[in-house]
Design an enzyme around this catalytic site. Structure first.
Site, PDB file in Angstrom:
ATOM      1  N   PRO A  26      41.915  28.537  26.810  1.00 57.30           N
ATOM      2  CG  PRO A  26      39.829  29.563  26.770  1.00 57.30           C
ATOM      3  CD  PRO A  26      40.978  29.250  27.674  1.00 57.30           C
ATOM      4  CB  THR A  32      41.190  30.542  18.120  1.00 59.54           C
ATOM      5  OG1 THR A  32      40.082  31.024  18.884  1.00 59.54           O
ATOM      6  CG2 THR A  32      40.722  30.186  16.720  1.00 59.54           C
ATOM      7  CG  HIS A  44      34.603  32.837  24.399  1.00 60.91           C
ATOM      8  ND1 HIS A  44      34.840  34.038  25.016  1.00 60.91           N
ATOM      9  CD2 HIS A  44      35.609  32.678  23.491  1.00 60.91           C
ATOM     10  CE1 HIS A  44      35.945  34.578  24.524  1.00 60.91           C
ATOM     11  NE2 HIS A  44      36.430  33.768  23.600  1.00 60.91           N
ATOM     12  N   GLY A  45      32.157  34.371  27.012  1.00 57.22           N
ATOM     13  CA  GLY A  45      31.421  35.627  27.045  1.00 57.22           C
ATOM     14  C   GLY A  45      32.326  36.840  26.982  1.00 57.22           C
ATOM     15  CG  HIS A  62      38.428  37.727  24.473  1.00 56.83           C
ATOM     16  ND1 HIS A  62      39.009  36.495  24.432  1.00 56.83           N
ATOM     17  CD2 HIS A  62      38.766  38.265  25.668  1.00 56.83           C
ATOM     18  CE1 HIS A  62      39.683  36.281  25.557  1.00 56.83           C
ATOM     19  NE2 HIS A  62      39.549  37.350  26.323  1.00 56.83           N
ATOM     20  CE1 TYR A  82      35.721  36.272  18.341  1.00 53.49           C
ATOM     21  CE2 TYR A  82      36.526  35.960  20.586  1.00 53.49           C
ATOM     22  CZ  TYR A  82      36.764  36.031  19.220  1.00 53.49           C
ATOM     23  OH  TYR A  82      38.034  35.869  18.736  1.00 53.49           O
TER      24      TYR A  82
END
Length: 368
Positions: A25, A27, A167-168, A170, A172
């Site tokens: 994934p 961005t 998404h868990g 980086h 965030y």
């Protein structure tokens, strides 16, 4: 070395992949008004046509007031966005591929000068250690966020996707709960140990699993490093890693997507040397879950330089193939190489590595 180990099928809960290569994934930030359109459909279809086993979409955000930190990040809620994602999934399937959305909340992170209309949220009103930004989440905020992740996952299943990734990683939102530098809470959502700080993620996983049912593949992306601090580590020992990851697998995660900047680096070199297991290898060993590894696959520099306009040349895949042959991890995610060359997988399968193009940072500015 032959690339055969990369091209074995992989099956989990009824999802069968033609090979072990995953599109990471990444961005792209080009969804007008948050709605994926023809450009996104063509972009993902090309990678499926090029032979990628499983496509993980760019991060696409849940229904929270300030869930994204760039205006071009796509939504995964609302009929226009979901209609757009349905077309993406159908195009990938028509090309013979499999696809999963990465559902996301960017927390209090910054990405340039743009800011959302609502105030950003995080566990303790911090974007990094001693770096305040936005508001600390209330119990109601937390409950609504958990519900929003579950709703997005349910929508992914309903619109025809093959799996879901949370998404868990980086730095965030979910990772801000993991990290002691950004989670200073003294209630049940904080704590001195990584096991305590993993409660938020575990509750999200439980809610998503309940929404999906038992037989739909669920992936969770995790990382030690943060965009706020590349040297950060959530788990310095095997025991800490087990305390962090095993409850998440027990909560319903099928595949741990273990992000590191260079996949060939050992996670605990003091235990098994410079050729030891990487992050995904240790996660698999400690939890028994399937794992995805990732990090500068086929390229001679990590992703950090890409944002400074640096290109990257090809490197041999022998080290990756050796790790795949011994089943250190189950799948390997490829990122920047697939931005610049939609046919990267086909060329590797056909042993045409001399035709690989490397990565051109200019390709980040277009969706092609």
């Amino acid at each position: 070395m032959t690339p055969d180990a990369l091209f074995r099928p992989f099956t989990l809960k009824g999802m069968t992949l033609a090979n072990r290569i995953v599109m990471a994934p990444m961005t792209r930030g080009m969804a007008t008004d948050g709605i994926p359109g023809a450009a996104q459909t063509a972009y993902y279809r090309k990678r499926a046509e090029g032979g990628v086993g499983l496509i993980l979409t760019e991060g696409t955000v849940i229904n929270r007031p300030a869930s994204r930190n760039m205006p071009g990040i796509p939504f995964f809620h609302g009929k226009p966005a979901l209609d757009g994602w349905t077309e993406v999934a159908q195009a990938v399937h028509a090309a013979g591929g499999k696809i999963a959305p990465q559902i996301w909340h960017t927390g209090s992170t910054r990405a340039g000068k743009w800011v959302p209309e609502a105030e950003v949220e995080s566990p303790s009103g911090l974007v990094g250690p001693d770096d305040p930004r936005g508001q600390a989440m209330t119990e109601e905020d937390i409950a609504d966020t958990i519900a929003a992740f579950a709703a997005a996952a349910r929508s992914a299943q309903a619109t025809g996707f093959d799996a879901v990734e949370i998404h868990g990683a980086h730095g965030y939102l979910i990772d801000q709960f993991f990290w002691s530098g950004t989670n200073l809470r003294t209630d049940r959502w904080g704590g001195a140990t990584i096991a305590e700080r993993a409660r938020f993620a575990a509750e999200i996983v439980k809610a998503v699993r309940a929404a999906l049912g038992p037989d739909f593949p669920l992936i969770l992306r995790v990382s030690q490093w943060k965009q706020q601090d590349y040297t950060a580590r959530l788990a310095s020992t095997q025991a800490e890693m087990e305390d962090w990851l095993l409850p998440l697998v027990d909560a319903g995660v099928d595949i741990l997507h273990c992000s590191q900047r260079r996949f060939w680096l050992p996670e605990f070199p003091e235990l098994d040397g410079e050729e030891g297991l990487n992050f995904a290898g240790w996660a698999k060993k400690l939890t028994g879950a399937a794992t995805i590894s990732v990090g500068s696959v086929g390229l001679n520099s990590d992703f950090g330089g890409a944002f400074a306009g640096e290109a990257s040349d090809n490197t041999p895949l022998d080290g990756l193939i050796r790790r795949m042959e011994r089943d250190e991890f189950d799948l390997i995610a490829v990122g920047r190489a697939l931005i610049s060359d939609a046919n990267w997988v086909r060329k590797v399968r056909e042993d045409r590595t001399q035709d690989l193009t490397g990565f051109d940072a200019a390709d980040l500015a277009v969706l092609a």
